[in-house]
Design a protein around this motif. Structure first.
Motif, PDB file in Angstrom:
ATOM      1  N   GLU A 132       0.830  -1.109  -0.132  1.00  0.00           N
ATOM      2  CA  GLU A 132      -0.056  -0.174   0.104  1.00  0.00           C
ATOM      3  C   GLU A 132       0.708   1.251  -0.109  1.00  0.00           C
ATOM      4  O   GLU A 132       0.501   2.282  -0.565  1.00  0.00           O
ATOM      5  CB  GLU A 132      -0.938  -0.030   1.222  1.00  0.00           C
ATOM      6  N   LEU A 133       2.090   1.154   0.675  1.00  0.00           N
ATOM      7  CA  LEU A 133       2.797   2.378   0.887  1.00  0.00           C
ATOM      8  C   LEU A 133       3.671   2.461  -0.022  1.00  0.00           C
ATOM      9  O   LEU A 133       4.613   3.576  -0.130  1.00  0.00           O
ATOM     10  CB  LEU A 133       3.590   2.467   2.136  1.00  0.00           C
ATOM     11  N   GLY A 134       4.064   1.453  -0.816  1.00  0.00           N
ATOM     12  CA  GLY A 134       5.431   1.550  -1.989  1.00  0.00           C
ATOM     13  C   GLY A 134       6.761   1.416  -1.307  1.00  0.00           C
ATOM     14  O   GLY A 134       7.782   2.080  -1.883  1.00  0.00           O
ATOM     15  N   LEU A 135       6.640   0.519  -0.113  1.00  0.00           N
ATOM     16  CA  LEU A 135       8.191   0.725   0.363  1.00  0.00           C
ATOM     17  C   LEU A 135       8.469  -0.783   0.513  1.00  0.00           C
ATOM     18  O   LEU A 135       7.870  -1.743   0.206  1.00  0.00           O
ATOM     19  CB  LEU A 135       7.960   0.944   2.121  1.00  0.00           C
ATOM     20  N   PRO A 136      10.011  -0.737   0.680  1.00  0.00           N
ATOM     21  CA  PRO A 136      10.643  -2.333   0.778  1.00  0.00           C
ATOM     22  C   PRO A 136      10.285  -3.090   2.227  1.00  0.00           C
ATOM     23  O   PRO A 136      10.180  -2.303   3.164  1.00  0.00           O
ATOM     24  CB  PRO A 136      11.938  -2.049   0.566  1.00  0.00           C
ATOM     25  N   VAL A 137      10.181  -4.183   2.114  1.00  0.00           N
ATOM     26  CA  VAL A 137      10.088  -4.912   3.601  1.00  0.00           C
ATOM     27  C   VAL A 137      11.766  -5.530   3.846  1.00  0.00           C
ATOM     28  O   VAL A 137      12.010  -6.326   2.933  1.00  0.00           O
ATOM     29  CB  VAL A 137       9.207  -5.898   3.482  1.00  0.00           C
ATOM     30  N   LEU A 138      12.315  -5.075   4.789  1.00  0.00           N
ATOM     31  CA  LEU A 138      13.481  -5.895   5.404  1.00  0.00           C
ATOM     32  C   LEU A 138      13.287  -6.867   6.248  1.00  0.00           C
ATOM     33  O   LEU A 138      13.259  -6.852   7.449  1.00  0.00           O
ATOM     34  CB  LEU A 138      14.329  -4.706   6.189  1.00  0.00           C
ATOM     35  N   ASP A 139      12.881  -7.919   5.794  1.00  0.00           N
ATOM     36  CA  ASP A 139      12.699  -9.053   6.699  1.00  0.00           C
ATOM     37  C   ASP A 139      13.666 -10.075   7.075  1.00  0.00           C
ATOM     38  O   ASP A 139      13.463 -10.908   7.717  1.00  0.00           O
ATOM     39  CB  ASP A 139      11.213 -10.114   5.829  1.00  0.00           C
ATOM     40  N   THR A 140      14.911  -9.792   6.631  1.00  0.00           N
ATOM     41  CA  THR A 140      15.931 -10.285   7.124  1.00  0.00           C
ATOM     42  C   THR A 140      16.973  -9.666   8.104  1.00  0.00           C
ATOM     43  O   THR A 140      18.014 -10.223   8.432  1.00  0.00           O
ATOM     44  CB  THR A 140      16.863 -11.066   5.995  1.00  0.00           C
ATOM     45  N   LEU A 141      16.601  -8.502   8.414  1.00  0.00           N
ATOM     46  CA  LEU A 141      17.518  -7.300   8.940  1.00  0.00           C
ATOM     47  C   LEU A 141      17.699  -7.761  10.372  1.00  0.00           C
ATOM     48  O   LEU A 141      18.655  -7.850  10.943  1.00  0.00           O
ATOM     49  CB  LEU A 141      17.240  -5.769   8.446  1.00  0.00           C
ATOM     50  N   ALA A 142      16.563  -7.871  10.916  1.00  0.00           N
ATOM     51  CA  ALA A 142      16.482  -7.978  12.593  1.00  0.00           C
ATOM     52  C   ALA A 142      16.359  -9.654  12.766  1.00  0.00           C
ATOM     53  O   ALA A 142      15.341 -10.415  11.817  1.00  0.00           O
ATOM     54  CB  ALA A 142      15.211  -7.294  13.038  1.00  0.00           C
ATOM     55  N   GLN A 143      16.717 -10.205  13.673  1.00  0.00           N
ATOM     56  CA  GLN A 143      16.697 -11.475  14.069  1.00  0.00           C
ATOM     57  C   GLN A 143      16.261 -11.530  15.601  1.00  0.00           C
ATOM     58  O   GLN A 143      16.925 -10.703  16.499  1.00  0.00           O
ATOM     59  CB  GLN A 143      17.859 -12.248  13.749  1.00  0.00           C
ATOM     60  N   ARG A 144      15.461 -12.666  15.893  1.00  0.00           N
ATOM     61  CA  ARG A 144      15.334 -12.954  17.463  1.00  0.00           C
ATOM     62  C   ARG A 144      16.092 -13.833  17.943  1.00  0.00           C
ATOM     63  O   ARG A 144      16.158 -15.108  17.443  1.00  0.00           O
ATOM     64  CB  ARG A 144      13.711 -13.177  17.517  1.00  0.00           C
ATOM     65  N   VAL A 145      16.968 -13.449  18.750  1.00  0.00           N
ATOM     66  CA  VAL A 145      18.078 -14.229  19.350  1.00  0.00           C
ATOM     67  C   VAL A 145      17.527 -15.018  20.532  1.00  0.00           C
ATOM     68  O   VAL A 145      18.448 -15.937  20.851  1.00  0.00           O
ATOM     69  CB  VAL A 145      19.603 -13.629  19.690  1.00  0.00           C
ATOM     70  N   ARG A 146      16.674 -14.928  21.201  1.00  0.00           N
ATOM     71  CA  ARG A 146      16.070 -15.677  22.157  1.00  0.00           C
ATOM     72  C   ARG A 146      14.756 -16.015  22.124  1.00  0.00           C
ATOM     73  O   ARG A 146      13.766 -15.196  21.604  1.00  0.00           O
ATOM     74  CB  ARG A 146      16.347 -14.710  23.742  1.00  0.00           C
ATOM     75  N   ASP A 147      14.216 -17.268  22.506  1.00  0.00           N
ATOM     76  CA  ASP A 147      13.026 -17.636  22.364  1.00  0.00           C
ATOM     77  C   ASP A 147      12.411 -17.279  23.494  1.00  0.00           C
ATOM     78  O   ASP A 147      12.280 -18.281  24.506  1.00  0.00           O
ATOM     79  CB  ASP A 147      13.068 -19.049  22.119  1.00  0.00           C
ATOM     80  N   THR A 148      11.681 -16.100  23.682  1.00  0.00           N
ATOM     81  CA  THR A 148      11.066 -15.502  24.847  1.00  0.00           C
ATOM     82  C   THR A 148       9.822 -16.021  25.152  1.00  0.00           C
ATOM     83  O   THR A 148       9.090 -16.689  24.192  1.00  0.00           O
ATOM     84  CB  THR A 148      10.967 -13.968  24.612  1.00  0.00           C
ATOM     85  N   THR A 149       9.209 -16.020  26.152  1.00  0.00           N
ATOM     86  CA  THR A 149       8.001 -16.521  26.379  1.00  0.00           C
ATOM     87  C   THR A 149       7.055 -15.501  25.693  1.00  0.00           C
ATOM     88  O   THR A 149       7.202 -14.302  25.766  1.00  0.00           O
ATOM     89  CB  THR A 149       7.524 -16.067  28.098  1.00  0.00           C
ATOM     90  N   GLU A 150       5.924 -15.895  25.377  1.00  0.00           N
ATOM     91  CA  GLU A 150       4.946 -14.964  24.449  1.00  0.00           C
ATOM     92  C   GLU A 150       4.564 -14.000  25.569  1.00  0.00           C
ATOM     93  O   GLU A 150       3.966 -14.238  26.459  1.00  0.00           O
ATOM     94  CB  GLU A 150       3.804 -15.928  24.046  1.00  0.00           C
ATOM     95  N   GLN A 151       4.514 -12.792  24.802  1.00  0.00           N
ATOM     96  CA  GLN A 151       3.978 -11.581  25.834  1.00  0.00           C
ATOM     97  C   GLN A 151       2.502 -11.688  26.212  1.00  0.00           C
ATOM     98  O   GLN A 151       2.485 -11.076  27.443  1.00  0.00           O
ATOM     99  CB  GLN A 151       4.588 -10.323  24.855  1.00  0.00           C
TER     100      GLN A 151
END
Length: 207
Positions: A132-151
């Motif tokens: 909708e906004l004409g923007l790229p998605v950086l879906d590999t930039l961030a990573q979750r390094v701890r498997d946290t409890t669901e908020q």
């Protein structure tokens, strides 16, 4: 009550009827959204905007029928619903004017949780917001390094500690990004991700 009954029976009815609004089953819905104009207008708008990072936008309240759609997306293996929810979010953002960011960063899941779920609902949403906004998605930039409890399973006071240090970057971040997630409550998750983005060079972060 009748809308709840119709909404809960819609999956069965959709298999028998022509394409229709996902909520009320009216056949005159816009094909790109699967919601008719009346149902879209009836969604509970959120007028109280939380102040997080450099700005936050949560256009709807977490109430029926949106809570049902989010639960189906997140917990009931229905990633196709991201098209409705992500398109709605993108359109509400577009109404505010041109985007003030360079890219969209979806909140990452830990690889183990994503493997169990089969997809990352935030990434699915971000795809349609970006369209909708004409923007790229950086879906590999961030990573979750701890498997946290669901908020959602934790009280508000414990959520910041749960996600502290949970994110890292795989490279330098653009100067301005928007974080996309499915639900915004205390903001602990996006603030933890925002700290990692700041360390990677990002100067403006919206949510």
């Amino acid at each position: 009550l009748w809308r709840q009954v119709v909404a809960r029976s819609r999956d069965w009815l959709h298999g028998l009827l022509p394409p229709a609004c996902y909520l009320c089953l009216d056949p005159g819905q816009p094909p790109a959204l699967d919601l008719c104009r009346d149902c879209e207008d009836d969604l509970p708008r959120n007028l109280d905007q939380p102040l997080l990072l450099d700005g936050a936008f949560a256009p709807y309240r977490y109430e029926f029928p949106l809570v049902e759609l989010v639960h189906r997306l997140k917990y009931r293996n229905q990633p196709a619903l991201a098209r409705i929810l992500g398109t709605l979010l993108g359109r509400r953002l577009a109404e505010r004017g041109p985007p003030q960011v360079d890219a969209i960063v979806p909140v990452p899941l830990h690889p183990d949780r994503e493997a169990r779920r089969g997809y990352n609902q935030a990434r699915e949403l971000a795809t349609f917001v970006a369209r909708e906004l004409g923007l790229p998605v950086l879906d590999t930039l961030a990573q979750r390094v701890r498997d946290t409890t669901e908020q959602a399973a934790l009280p508000a006071i414990a959520r910041r500690a749960n996600v502290s240090g949970a994110f890292s970057m795989r490279g330098a971040a653009p100067p301005a990004v928007a974080i996309v997630d499915d639900v915004l409550t205390t903001g602990a998750t996006v603030e933890a991700l925002g700290k990692a983005l700041r360390r990677a060079g990002c100067r403006r972060i919206e949510v």
